[in-house]
Design a protein around this motif. Structure first.
Motif, PDB file in Angstrom:
ATOM      1  N   ASN A 198      43.384  42.956  38.038  1.00  0.00           N
ATOM      2  CA  ASN A 198      43.529  41.858  38.164  1.00  0.00           C
ATOM      3  C   ASN A 198      42.954  41.431  39.753  1.00  0.00           C
ATOM      4  O   ASN A 198      41.896  40.959  40.269  1.00  0.00           O
ATOM      5  N   ASP A 199      43.888  42.640  40.729  1.00  0.00           N
ATOM      6  CA  ASP A 199      43.252  42.352  42.516  1.00  0.00           C
ATOM      7  C   ASP A 199      41.941  42.455  42.636  1.00  0.00           C
ATOM      8  O   ASP A 199      41.031  41.914  43.010  1.00  0.00           O
ATOM      9  N   ARG A 200      40.997  43.786  42.293  1.00  0.00           N
ATOM     10  CA  ARG A 200      39.822  43.417  41.927  1.00  0.00           C
ATOM     11  C   ARG A 200      38.803  42.772  40.944  1.00  0.00           C
ATOM     12  O   ARG A 200      37.902  42.232  41.964  1.00  0.00           O
ATOM     13  N   THR A 201      39.283  42.045  40.532  1.00  0.00           N
ATOM     14  CA  THR A 201      38.596  41.035  39.520  1.00  0.00           C
ATOM     15  C   THR A 201      38.613  39.830  40.212  1.00  0.00           C
ATOM     16  O   THR A 201      37.814  39.158  40.314  1.00  0.00           O
TER      17      THR A 201
ATOM     18  N   ASN B 131      50.780  48.932  37.756  1.00  0.00           N
ATOM     19  CA  ASN B 131      50.195  48.875  38.722  1.00  0.00           C
ATOM     20  C   ASN B 131      48.786  48.858  38.462  1.00  0.00           C
ATOM     21  O   ASN B 131      47.773  48.274  39.440  1.00  0.00           O
ATOM     22  N   VAL B 132      48.543  49.638  37.364  1.00  0.00           N
ATOM     23  CA  VAL B 132      46.705  49.318  37.129  1.00  0.00           C
ATOM     24  C   VAL B 132      46.010  48.316  37.455  1.00  0.00           C
ATOM     25  O   VAL B 132      45.501  47.946  37.639  1.00  0.00           O
ATOM     26  N   ARG B 133      47.204  47.408  36.344  1.00  0.00           N
ATOM     27  CA  ARG B 133      47.119  46.136  35.607  1.00  0.00           C
ATOM     28  C   ARG B 133      46.445  45.337  37.190  1.00  0.00           C
ATOM     29  O   ARG B 133      45.482  44.451  36.826  1.00  0.00           O
ATOM     30  N   ARG B 134      47.939  45.549  37.956  1.00  0.00           N
ATOM     31  CA  ARG B 134      47.445  44.692  39.529  1.00  0.00           C
ATOM     32  C   ARG B 134      46.522  45.144  39.822  1.00  0.00           C
ATOM     33  O   ARG B 134      45.504  44.311  40.819  1.00  0.00           O
ATOM     34  N   ILE B 135      46.095  45.891  40.582  1.00  0.00           N
ATOM     35  CA  ILE B 135      44.607  46.844  40.888  1.00  0.00           C
ATOM     36  C   ILE B 135      43.635  46.200  40.688  1.00  0.00           C
ATOM     37  O   ILE B 135      42.836  45.647  40.819  1.00  0.00           O
TER      38      ILE B 135
ATOM     39  N   ASN C 157      38.992  39.911  43.308  1.00  0.00           N
ATOM     40  CA  ASN C 157      37.742  40.052  44.322  1.00  0.00           C
ATOM     41  C   ASN C 157      36.714  40.011  44.494  1.00  0.00           C
ATOM     42  O   ASN C 157      35.357  39.535  44.747  1.00  0.00           O
ATOM     43  N   LEU C 158      36.534  40.480  42.657  1.00  0.00           N
ATOM     44  CA  LEU C 158      34.056  39.991  42.932  1.00  0.00           C
ATOM     45  C   LEU C 158      34.072  38.774  42.570  1.00  0.00           C
ATOM     46  O   LEU C 158      33.203  37.615  43.508  1.00  0.00           O
ATOM     47  N   LYS C 159      35.207  37.694  41.813  1.00  0.00           N
ATOM     48  CA  LYS C 159      35.433  36.203  41.668  1.00  0.00           C
ATOM     49  C   LYS C 159      34.956  35.798  43.060  1.00  0.00           C
ATOM     50  O   LYS C 159      33.602  34.610  42.919  1.00  0.00           O
ATOM     51  N   CYS C 160      36.057  36.280  44.189  1.00  0.00           N
ATOM     52  CA  CYS C 160      36.051  36.174  45.836  1.00  0.00           C
ATOM     53  C   CYS C 160      34.620  36.675  46.528  1.00  0.00           C
ATOM     54  O   CYS C 160      33.825  35.397  46.673  1.00  0.00           O
ATOM     55  N   LEU C 161      33.933  37.029  45.979  1.00  0.00           N
ATOM     56  CA  LEU C 161      32.460  37.246  46.128  1.00  0.00           C
ATOM     57  C   LEU C 161      31.344  37.233  45.323  1.00  0.00           C
ATOM     58  O   LEU C 161      31.018  35.867  46.774  1.00  0.00           O
ATOM     59  N   GLN C 162      32.024  36.361  44.780  1.00  0.00           N
ATOM     60  CA  GLN C 162      31.019  35.667  44.167  1.00  0.00           C
ATOM     61  C   GLN C 162      30.547  34.097  44.099  1.00  0.00           C
ATOM     62  O   GLN C 162      29.903  33.565  44.792  1.00  0.00           O
TER      63      GLN C 162
ATOM     64  N   GLU D 182      34.164  41.472  55.876  1.00  0.00           N
ATOM     65  CA  GLU D 182      35.594  42.039  56.410  1.00  0.00           C
ATOM     66  C   GLU D 182      36.151  42.371  55.466  1.00  0.00           C
ATOM     67  O   GLU D 182      36.469  42.362  54.474  1.00  0.00           O
ATOM     68  N   SER D 183      37.308  43.236  55.997  1.00  0.00           N
ATOM     69  CA  SER D 183      38.533  44.243  55.264  1.00  0.00           C
ATOM     70  C   SER D 183      39.325  43.497  55.461  1.00  0.00           C
ATOM     71  O   SER D 183      39.902  43.739  56.967  1.00  0.00           O
ATOM     72  N   LYS D 184      40.180  43.220  54.782  1.00  0.00           N
ATOM     73  CA  LYS D 184      41.196  42.434  54.333  1.00  0.00           C
ATOM     74  C   LYS D 184      42.527  43.164  53.829  1.00  0.00           C
ATOM     75  O   LYS D 184      42.436  43.515  53.087  1.00  0.00           O
ATOM     76  N   SER D 185      43.063  43.382  54.596  1.00  0.00           N
ATOM     77  CA  SER D 185      44.691  43.801  53.557  1.00  0.00           C
ATOM     78  C   SER D 185      44.975  44.085  52.568  1.00  0.00           C
ATOM     79  O   SER D 185      45.379  42.721  52.016  1.00  0.00           O
ATOM     80  N   CYS D 186      45.442  45.000  51.669  1.00  0.00           N
ATOM     81  CA  CYS D 186      45.146  44.170  50.463  1.00  0.00           C
ATOM     82  C   CYS D 186      46.529  44.189  50.112  1.00  0.00           C
ATOM     83  O   CYS D 186      47.936  44.861  50.731  1.00  0.00           O
ATOM     84  N   LYS D 187      46.809  42.852  48.863  1.00  0.00           N
ATOM     85  CA  LYS D 187      47.999  42.357  48.886  1.00  0.00           C
ATOM     86  C   LYS D 187      49.266  42.634  47.905  1.00  0.00           C
ATOM     87  O   LYS D 187      50.618  42.280  47.637  1.00  0.00           O
TER      88      LYS D 187
END
Length: 561
Positions: A138-141, A132-136, A143-148, A279-284
């Motif tokens: 990866n998800d945040r990573t 779960n930590v790995r998934r979170i 999200n960072l790439k998406c923001l960039q 904008e905030s979207k629901s976490c997948k």
């Protein structure tokens, strides 16, 4: 805390300082080589388990601090009180737990603790939490790439807006300056024409002056009389002309002025081109839990998009004319694109704008490709001219290792940390990234060139012989099989989007088809009119919602919305 494990407990009791070499957990003390021999021979301790001190000292500090004796009474623990969830020595039972009914011998409690369900449950829970930590992460990573990526795109849009405004203002300025020059030229023309007429009048009057002086000097009186009458008439005519000029519209003073349009003035008052919002979207992320029979919690559930609402935009056509025969493709999270050139035996890498970056030459054919984000590598199958999967480091552009397979591997994809691929005549296989032996997920007598995709607990594959796409779950249960020979003929590449919609290349109809998650309906979204010509493969990249489709020597990149 447990006894001093650095010295032999028996020798220390005899005031002899000797280093311990093993540790006996049941005696709760260390033993030197000599005492270890006696310990193993003694009837009371020969059944005790001992471990090297070097291994014992690797235990966590909290474990090393655990003692087997009661700190209050200095006696060994004998029972465990389930009511108070604590160990008890003989005197503890008498003094504190005499009324407790749920007392159990501590030896019975700890005898099989390492094989107990509770111990295994904690192990599973730790693995699940780490996942779960790995998934979170990866998800945040992601999200960072998406923001960039979004920042780069928005910055580009702002600059394009500025350029658009500048271009428009340049055109408006050019038009206004042309109008300024035209009005000045028109008014100057009128004034110059009037000046020309005035110059003629001036010349005529000057000529009359000269004539009068000459007459005065040389003409007779009679001549002077009649000439004077003529000059008077000329002077009168010139006076009328001058009066007429003074009264005419052309004698009005003309000036040029500029009135700035209010809309243009408002531009200078504009504080911004727009606004940047977050904008905030629901976490997948699906969080796994080993509690309550491995129940899973999803936060929150995404609603699948209808295939009729899916649109492809911003097509980029990619020229691969230098390639020989492109089969597989992949979009990396950073936007780069990679292609398997089957004929020329190499991997082609393009930048996100479609320009060539590099090529990696192989000593075997290259059929399909899967990106492994964890270590920035790619897995490449050999197809019918080989029996291996190559793991290639993108940074060094070299092959790290090869995983041998018992048959020709074709389509390949990554499912978490496991490579899932199709093997001719054998079915769908999986292999760990460390190259351990193959494992069959579904034993199927399938034809060559089949492709495979994984989404959640589902496995999808294509069958070119019977023009079908099939979906199994991880327990090898058939969920659905889709056939529609009008739209789907000789299916090849396959990929799945975040909503479970299945994208399939239909080679013989020169099209790409979307199949609903339940396998009941389809829709053709790309055809030969879009440039498809015997397409071979495709890949959907969920982070950027992009779809890459390849022909033999060309490719197309779309934004999916």
């Amino acid at each position: 805390m447990a006894g001093n494990w650095t010295v032999c407990g028996v020798c220390d009791f005899r005031n002899i300082n000797k280093a311990s070499v093993v540790w006996c957990s049941e005696c709760d003390e260390g033993l030197c080589d000599e005492c270890k021999e006696h310990h193993g021979a003694s009837k009371s301790s020969r059944s005790h388990s001992i471990i090297p001190v070097t291994e014992y000292q690797k235990l966590p500090i909290k474990v090393l601090e655990i003692t087997q004796t009661c700190q209050k009474h200095k006696e060994q623990y004998q029972t465990f009180c389930k009511k108070h969830d604590c160990p008890c020595c003989r005197r503890c039972v008498i003094e504190t737990h005499n009324d407790c009914n749920d007392l159990t011998a501590i030896d019975d409690i700890v005898q099989n603790v390492k094989a107990s369900n509770a111990f295994l449950e904690v192990e599973k829970t730790l693995v699940q939490i780490l996942e779960n930590v790995r998934r979170i992460r990866n998800d945040r990573t992601e999200n960072l790439k998406c923001l960039q990526d979004q920042r780069v795109k928005i910055e580009h849009d702002i600059k394009q807006t500025r350029k658009m405004i500048n271009d428009h203002l340049d055109k408006v300025q050019e038009k206004l300056i042309k109008e300024l020059y035209a009005k000045e030229e028109n008014e100057s023309k009128i004034i110059n024409q009037l000046l020309s007429e005035i110059d003629e009048t001036k010349k005529r009057i000057s000529d009359l002056q000269v004539d009068q002086n000459t007459i005065k000097k040389h003409a007779s009186k009679l001549q002077s009389f009649f000439a004077l009458k003529h000059i008077e008439k000329e002077v009168l005519d010139q006076e009328k002309i001058i009066q007429s000029v003074l009264k005419s519209e052309d004698m009005k003073i003309k000036t040029l002025s500029l009135v700035i349009d209010k809309e243009v003035q408002n531009i200078c008052k504009t504080a911004s081109f727009g606004s940047v919002s977050v904008e905030s979207k629901s976490c997948k992320i699906v969080i796994g839990s080993n509690k309550n029979k491995q129940a899973q919690m999803m936060v929150p559930i995404l609603i699948s998009k209808c295939i009729g609402d899916i649109r492809l935009n911003n097509k980029m056509q990619i020229n691969l004319q230098s390639a020989g025969d492109v089969r597989g493709c992949a979009i990396l999270p950073n936007g780069k694109m990679m292609f398997c050139d089957h004929l020329k035996r190499n991997i082609i890498s393009l930048k996100s704008d479609g320009t060539h970056e590099f090529a990696i030459t192989l000593d075997t054919t290259a059929h399909d490709i899967a990106y492994i984000e964890g270590d920035n590598t790619i897995a490449v199958t050999t197809g019918f001219y080989g029996n291996s999967i190559h793991i290639i480091d993108i940074n060094s552009r070299t092959r790290k290792r090869s995983i041998q397979t018992s048959g020709s591997p074709y389509g390949i994809t990554l499912n978490k940390n496991v490579l899932v691929y199709f093997k001719s005549g054998k079915g769908i296989m999986e292999v760990q990234l460390n190259g351990e032996s193959e494992k069959a997920l579904a034993q199927l007598n399938m034809p060559s060139f089949s492709s495979v995709a994984v989404h959640g607990d589902n496995i999808y594959y294509t069958n070119r012989d019977n023009d079908s796409v099939t979906c199994y779950d991880v327990h090898r249960n058939l969920k659905w099989e889709f056939k529609d020979t009008q739209n789907l003929q000789c299916p090849q590449g396959i990929s799945v989007d975040s909503n479970g919609n299945v994208y399939v290349v239909s080679m013989d109809t020169n099209s790409v088809v979307i199949i609903t998650p339940d396998g009941k309906r389809c829709r053709t979204i790309l055809s030969s009119r879009d440039g498809l010509n015997i397409p071979r493969g495709l890949h959907f990249e969920p982070t950027s919602n992009k779809l890459l489709v390849v022909n033999e020597k060309s490719a197309f990149l779309y934004d999916v919305s």
